[in-house]
Write a protein that holds these residues in place. Structure first.
Motif, short mmCIF file in Angstrom:
data_model
loop_
_atom_site.label_atom_id
_atom_site.label_comp_id
_atom_site.label_asym_id
_atom_site.label_seq_id
_atom_site.Cartn_x
_atom_site.Cartn_y
_atom_site.Cartn_z
N VAL A 27 2.51 8.91 3.68
CA VAL A 27 3.08 7.67 3.16
C VAL A 27 4.17 7.16 4.12
O VAL A 27 4.24 5.96 4.42
N TYR A 28 4.99 8.07 4.61
CA TYR A 28 6.07 7.69 5.52
C TYR A 28 5.52 7.16 6.84
O TYR A 28 6.02 6.19 7.39
N ASP A 52 2.61 5.71 7.34
CA ASP A 52 2.05 4.37 7.10
C ASP A 52 3.14 3.32 7.02
O ASP A 52 2.98 2.19 7.50
N ARG A 53 4.28 3.70 6.46
CA ARG A 53 5.40 2.76 6.34
C ARG A 53 5.97 2.44 7.74
O ARG A 53 6.34 1.29 8.01
N ASN A 72 0.83 4.19 -2.82
CA ASN A 72 0.61 5.59 -2.48
C ASN A 72 1.74 6.47 -3.00
O ASN A 72 1.51 7.62 -3.41
N SER A 74 0.81 -1.22 0.00
CA SER A 74 0.00 0.00 0.00
C SER A 74 0.85 1.27 0.00
O SER A 74 0.53 2.24 -0.69
N GLU A 75 1.97 1.28 0.77
CA GLU A 75 2.79 2.48 0.80
C GLU A 75 3.49 2.71 -0.54
O GLU A 75 3.70 3.86 -0.95
N ARG A 131 3.89 -0.04 9.61
CA ARG A 131 4.00 -1.42 9.12
C ARG A 131 5.33 -2.03 9.60
O ARG A 131 5.51 -3.21 9.54
#
Length: 287
Positions: A280-281, A283-284, A239, A235-236, A287
């Motif tokens: 984005v960062y 979300d990463r 994005n 997903s990242e 994870r």
């Protein structure tokens, strides 16, 4: 292999930028102010191509029951609202400003997700809060500094970002297993525009017909590229490719469309996309 991921991302960019440019050209330059009819035409071409792709085995399709269709009705309404309002906003606003409002749909998505989940806002990270705040402030500040403020454009832009954010929440909690034509079919609703459009001076012109056909084809291939992107990458990574596509469209749009941009409004655009990178960062990291 690693290079295949880049090919998938570049293919997505290849269809993303011209798709938005073509829609902008028809809705803004040619001033075709009947987005429901335009959407219905795109839907007709898209459904035919989708059915043909299913017959050829390029995409996986399955029939859906009446109960499944009814369960998807709220999502379909949000999808239609997202597309319709987005078309209206894109017709009135420069592409850079449109994407600045578009990014704010993340705020709606995060807010609704936190309300649905039991943990509320306690589990959200500090980076997420900062990134969402930057995106929101950029979108709120943009109308105040737009040298060519268009009230209708921003009104439709707000409806677009709210519909898009809510639709993403719906997708998160109800994930279809197969590519379905349901949303495309329900998106075709020309209504009264069909009669008013006959007064449009370019309706029978080659430029208008070519633009509509190109928009339908690009939209269909963008749909397939999006499905491929989301099914093949994390997903990242998806994005990040979406972010790069928007940046490409913003950077190239001044060479195609005339727009009046000053320093404060440009700052809003830049900070909005900085906030998107931070999203984005964040979300990463989670994870």
């Amino acid at each position: 292999m690693h290079w295949k991921k880049h090919v998938t991302g570049l293919t997505f960019c290849f269809f993303f930028v011209p798709s938005y440019f073509t829609n902008k050209y028809v809705l803004s330059v040619l001033k075709f102010t009947y987005p429901t009819l335009f959407q219905g035409w795109q839907t007709l071409i898209g459904v035919l191509l989708l059915l043909l792709s299913g017959k050829l085995g390029w995409v996986e399709m399955s029939s859906f029951s009446r109960s499944a269709a009814l369960s998807w009705l709220p999502g379909s309404l949000l999808f239609v609202g997202n597309i319709y309002a987005g078309s209206r906003a894109l017709a009135c606003l420069p592409i850079a400003f449109f994407f600045t409002l578009h990014n704010a749909s993340e705020v709606v998505y995060v807010f609704m997700e936190r309300l649905i989940k039991r943990d509320g806002f306690t589990e959200i990270s500090g980076m997420k809060v900062i990134s969402v705040s930057v995106v929101l402030l950029s979108a709120v500040s943009l109308p105040l500094h737009d040298p060519q403020f268009d009230q209708a454009g921003y009104t439709w832009g707000v409806i677009h970002l709210c519909s898009l954010g809510a639709y993403r929440v719906f997708q998160t909690h109800f994930k279809p297993n197969h590519l379905s034509v349901l949303l495309l079919v329900l998106a075709a609703h020309p209504t009264g525009d069909l009669f008013g459009a006959w007064k449009f001076p370019f309706l029978l012109s080659l430029r208008f017909q070519s633009g509509c056909c190109a928009s339908a084809l690009l939209g269909f291939f963008l749909l397939l590229a999006t499905v491929k992107l989301k099914s093949g990458l994390a997903s990242e990574q998806c994005n990040m490719w979406i972010f790069l596509s928007k940046v490409m469209a913003i950077c190239l749009s001044p060479f195609v469309f005339i727009s009046d941009v000053n320093t404060p409004s440009l700052a809003c655009v830049v900070f909005s996309h900085i906030g998107e990178v931070l999203l984005v960062y964040s979300d990463r990291i989670l994870r």
